[in-house]
Design an enzyme around this catalytic site. Structure first.
Site, short mmCIF file in Angstrom:
data_model
loop_
_atom_site.label_atom_id
_atom_site.label_comp_id
_atom_site.label_asym_id
_atom_site.label_seq_id
_atom_site.Cartn_x
_atom_site.Cartn_y
_atom_site.Cartn_z
N ILE A 36 108.63 57.60 100.85
CA ILE A 36 108.18 56.65 101.37
C ILE A 36 106.93 56.19 100.36
O ILE A 36 105.75 56.72 100.24
CB ILE A 36 108.17 55.39 101.72
CG1 ILE A 36 109.63 55.39 103.01
CG2 ILE A 36 108.49 53.96 101.38
CD1 ILE A 36 109.92 54.99 103.47
N TYR A 37 107.17 56.41 98.61
CA TYR A 37 105.82 55.79 97.40
C TYR A 37 106.02 54.34 97.36
O TYR A 37 106.84 53.50 97.61
CB TYR A 37 106.38 56.51 96.43
CG TYR A 37 106.45 58.25 96.43
CD1 TYR A 37 105.21 58.69 96.18
CD2 TYR A 37 107.67 58.69 97.05
CE1 TYR A 37 105.16 59.93 96.01
CE2 TYR A 37 107.46 60.18 97.00
CZ TYR A 37 106.33 60.93 97.17
OH TYR A 37 106.10 61.80 97.14
N TYR A 38 104.44 54.10 96.91
CA TYR A 38 104.18 52.76 97.33
C TYR A 38 103.18 52.52 95.58
O TYR A 38 102.99 53.81 95.27
CB TYR A 38 102.94 52.14 97.92
CG TYR A 38 104.15 52.30 99.25
CD1 TYR A 38 104.60 51.14 99.49
CD2 TYR A 38 104.97 52.31 100.49
CE1 TYR A 38 105.77 49.77 100.72
CE2 TYR A 38 105.93 52.47 101.38
CZ TYR A 38 105.74 51.24 101.36
OH TYR A 38 106.11 50.70 102.42
N THR A 103 107.88 51.57 95.91
CA THR A 103 108.75 52.40 94.60
C THR A 103 110.19 53.00 94.65
O THR A 103 110.47 53.06 93.85
CB THR A 103 107.40 52.92 93.75
OG1 THR A 103 106.29 53.45 93.89
CG2 THR A 103 107.90 53.77 92.08
#
Length: 175
Positions: A36-38, A103
């Site tokens: 999970i990208y931020y 994101t």
């Protein structure tokens, strides 16, 4: 640490798997990685070429910061900082409370091998296909690591145009 990596799209993983095992590469496991990208509230990581990721596997969650890519080495090279956290969910809540926004998510199934100081990954990425990666972590001599990676790729029959984009960037480009 500096992560130096060759990533190429491949038609099939089985021939590479056989080549690695024939060279006595150590199989170090297979796992599903849910990333999970931020993005930060104070700067756009897409613009600054950085990444912040929470990775879920069978073990503890891994938080990774990736710095801007270093184009001079002709492979994907960037600073990478990793730390394990007891609870990825709690860490994600902290990020949300600090204004970070999710994101994208990337799902991949990865087979890992080790040969000398090089790591090999045979990846199947949801929505993208199959890839092979060769990675060496270097303290400061990226040129020597790059030369070693290219030598290993040739010996193992890993060819094709190097992909400098991350799986996140490749996935976002399909949207």
């Amino acid at each position: 640490m500096l992560e130096i990596e060759l990533k190429v799209r491949v038609d099939a993983l089985d021939p590479l798997r056989k080549n690695l095992l024939a060279r006595h590469a150590e199989f170090t496991g297979k796992q599903h990685e849910h990333d999970i990208y931020y993005n930060a509230p104070h700067r756009d990581f897409g613009t600054t070429d950085e990444a912040l990721r929470v990775r879920y596997t069978d073990g503890p969650a891994l938080v990774t910061y990736k710095g801007k890519k270093i184009p001079e080495l002709n492979l994907k090279a960037r600073e990478e900082l990793n730390t394990c956290v007891e609870s990825g969910e709690v860490f994600e809540t902290i990020l949300n409370r600090l204004g970070f926004t999710k994101t994208a998510e990337v799902n991949k199934w990865r087979e890992n091998y080790r040969l000398g100081n090089a790591s090999f990954a045979l990846d199947t990425v949801e929505g993208l296909g199959t890839f092979a990666e060769i990675e060496i972590m270097a303290e400061n001599n990226g040129e020597a690591a790059t030369a070693e990676i290219m030598k290993l790729a040739k010996e193992l029959g890993i060819g094709g145009e190097p992909i400098l984009a991350s799986y996140l960037e490749l996935l976002l480009s399909t949207r």
